[in-house]
Design a protein around this motif. Structure first.
Motif, PDB file in Angstrom:
ATOM      1  N   ILE A  65       2.185   0.197  -4.801  1.00  0.00           N
ATOM      2  CA  ILE A  65       1.869  -1.139  -4.275  1.00  0.00           C
ATOM      3  C   ILE A  65       3.157  -1.824  -3.811  1.00  0.00           C
ATOM      4  O   ILE A  65       3.207  -2.428  -2.740  1.00  0.00           O
ATOM      5  CB  ILE A  65       1.119  -1.985  -5.333  1.00  0.00           C
ATOM      6  N   GLU A  66       4.198  -1.687  -4.626  1.00  0.00           N
ATOM      7  CA  GLU A  66       5.485  -2.300  -4.277  1.00  0.00           C
ATOM      8  C   GLU A  66       6.050  -1.674  -3.002  1.00  0.00           C
ATOM      9  O   GLU A  66       6.523  -2.383  -2.104  1.00  0.00           O
ATOM     10  CB  GLU A  66       6.474  -2.115  -5.436  1.00  0.00           C
ATOM     11  N   ASP A  67       5.994  -0.331  -2.893  1.00  0.00           N
ATOM     12  CA  ASP A  67       6.493   0.350  -1.684  1.00  0.00           C
ATOM     13  C   ASP A  67       5.710  -0.088  -0.451  1.00  0.00           C
ATOM     14  O   ASP A  67       6.285  -0.343   0.611  1.00  0.00           O
ATOM     15  CB  ASP A  67       6.404   1.876  -1.847  1.00  0.00           C
ATOM     16  N   LYS A  68       4.383  -0.167  -0.600  1.00  0.00           N
ATOM     17  CA  LYS A  68       3.541  -0.599   0.523  1.00  0.00           C
ATOM     18  C   LYS A  68       3.880  -2.037   0.902  1.00  0.00           C
ATOM     19  O   LYS A  68       3.983  -2.374   2.086  1.00  0.00           O
ATOM     20  CB  LYS A  68       2.060  -0.482   0.159  1.00  0.00           C
ATOM     21  N   ALA A  69       4.069  -2.890  -0.095  1.00  0.00           N
ATOM     22  CA  ALA A  69       4.410  -4.293   0.162  1.00  0.00           C
ATOM     23  C   ALA A  69       5.751  -4.384   0.888  1.00  0.00           C
ATOM     24  O   ALA A  69       5.916  -5.180   1.823  1.00  0.00           O
ATOM     25  CB  ALA A  69       4.442  -5.080  -1.142  1.00  0.00           C
ATOM     26  N   LYS A  70       6.737  -3.536   0.467  1.00  0.00           N
ATOM     27  CA  LYS A  70       8.044  -3.530   1.139  1.00  0.00           C
ATOM     28  C   LYS A  70       7.897  -3.086   2.592  1.00  0.00           C
ATOM     29  O   LYS A  70       8.477  -3.686   3.497  1.00  0.00           O
ATOM     30  CB  LYS A  70       9.017  -2.601   0.407  1.00  0.00           C
ATOM     31  N   LYS A  71       7.111  -1.995   2.800  1.00  0.00           N
ATOM     32  CA  LYS A  71       6.898  -1.505   4.167  1.00  0.00           C
ATOM     33  C   LYS A  71       6.197  -2.564   5.013  1.00  0.00           C
ATOM     34  O   LYS A  71       6.568  -2.796   6.165  1.00  0.00           O
ATOM     35  CB  LYS A  71       6.083  -0.211   4.156  1.00  0.00           C
ATOM     36  N   ASP A  72       5.180  -3.198   4.441  1.00  0.00           N
ATOM     37  CA  ASP A  72       4.458  -4.250   5.173  1.00  0.00           C
ATOM     38  C   ASP A  72       5.389  -5.422   5.491  1.00  0.00           C
ATOM     39  O   ASP A  72       5.366  -5.966   6.606  1.00  0.00           O
ATOM     40  CB  ASP A  72       3.249  -4.746   4.369  1.00  0.00           C
TER      41      ASP A  72
END
Length: 200
Positions: free
Chosen positions: A27-34
């Motif tokens: 979730i954190e990685d996706k949030a960073k990418k987003d």
């Protein structure tokens, strides 16, 4: 059994925490990418807005410069036209002053005498003058000319002549225009190019 239960609970706890940590990391990685994508898109949009604003500012500057140049050109053309009109009024006024009845009769007498001296027929001569001045000019003219030249010269009034005269040596088929307007037109043909040189 309690040890097995305890080991099982620890295993479930470890796997749950590990699974939760993995999900949290995902979730954190996706949030960073987003967030990075949003930041890139925002920067791109900001750059486009800045470029568009610069282009609009340049276009406005060019249009303003063109408008200033056009206004300057129009002002100069208007000024030149005003100067030309003023000069024409001055010249017209001077022509009218110069074309007094005495001057006109002197010029006519001289023209007709020279024409007669070259065997011209005075009965072919027609003179157009201002209706108001006709009698004065005719009387003064007749008193200045010799008897042989007086015969046949025809005077006619013209509503189109304010000052000066028009003269024909071919019974009115063609006229030489020495009226105020004719002289003004002739002088302006010369004066306007000279004036243009001065005010360039």
């Amino acid at each position: 059994m309690s040890e097995n239960l305890k080991a099982l609970l620890e295993k479930i706890n470890r796997e749950g925490i590990h699974s939760g940590e993995e999900k949290a990391k995902a979730i954190e990685d996706k949030a960073k990418k987003d967030a990075e994508k949003i930041l890139r898109d925002t920067r791109k949009l900001a750059d486009e807005i800045v470029q568009k604003a610069k282009a609009e500012a340049e276009k406005t500057k060019i249009n303003a410069n063109l408008s200033i140049k056009q206004a300057s050109r129009d002002l100069l053309l208007g000024l030149k036209e005003d100067i030309r009109k003023t000069l024409n009024k001055i010249v017209a006024g001077e022509i009218t002053k110069a074309l007094s009845n005495e001057e006109i009769t002197g010029i006519l007498a001289n023209l007709i005498e020279k024409y007669a001296d070259k065997n011209g027929k005075t009965e072919d001569i027609k003179i157009l003058v201002n209706k108001t001045d006709l009698d004065k000019i005719k009387h003064t003219f007749i008193s200045k000319l010799k008897d042989k030249i007086k015969a046949g010269v025809e005077f006619k009034p013209s509503q189109n002549i304010n000052a000066g005269f028009s003269i024909s040596f071919d019974k009115g088929k063609s006229y030489f225009d020495f009226s105020d307007e004719g002289l003004l037109e002739t002088l302006c043909v010369y004066l306007n190019p000279e004036l243009a040189k001065i005010i360039k």
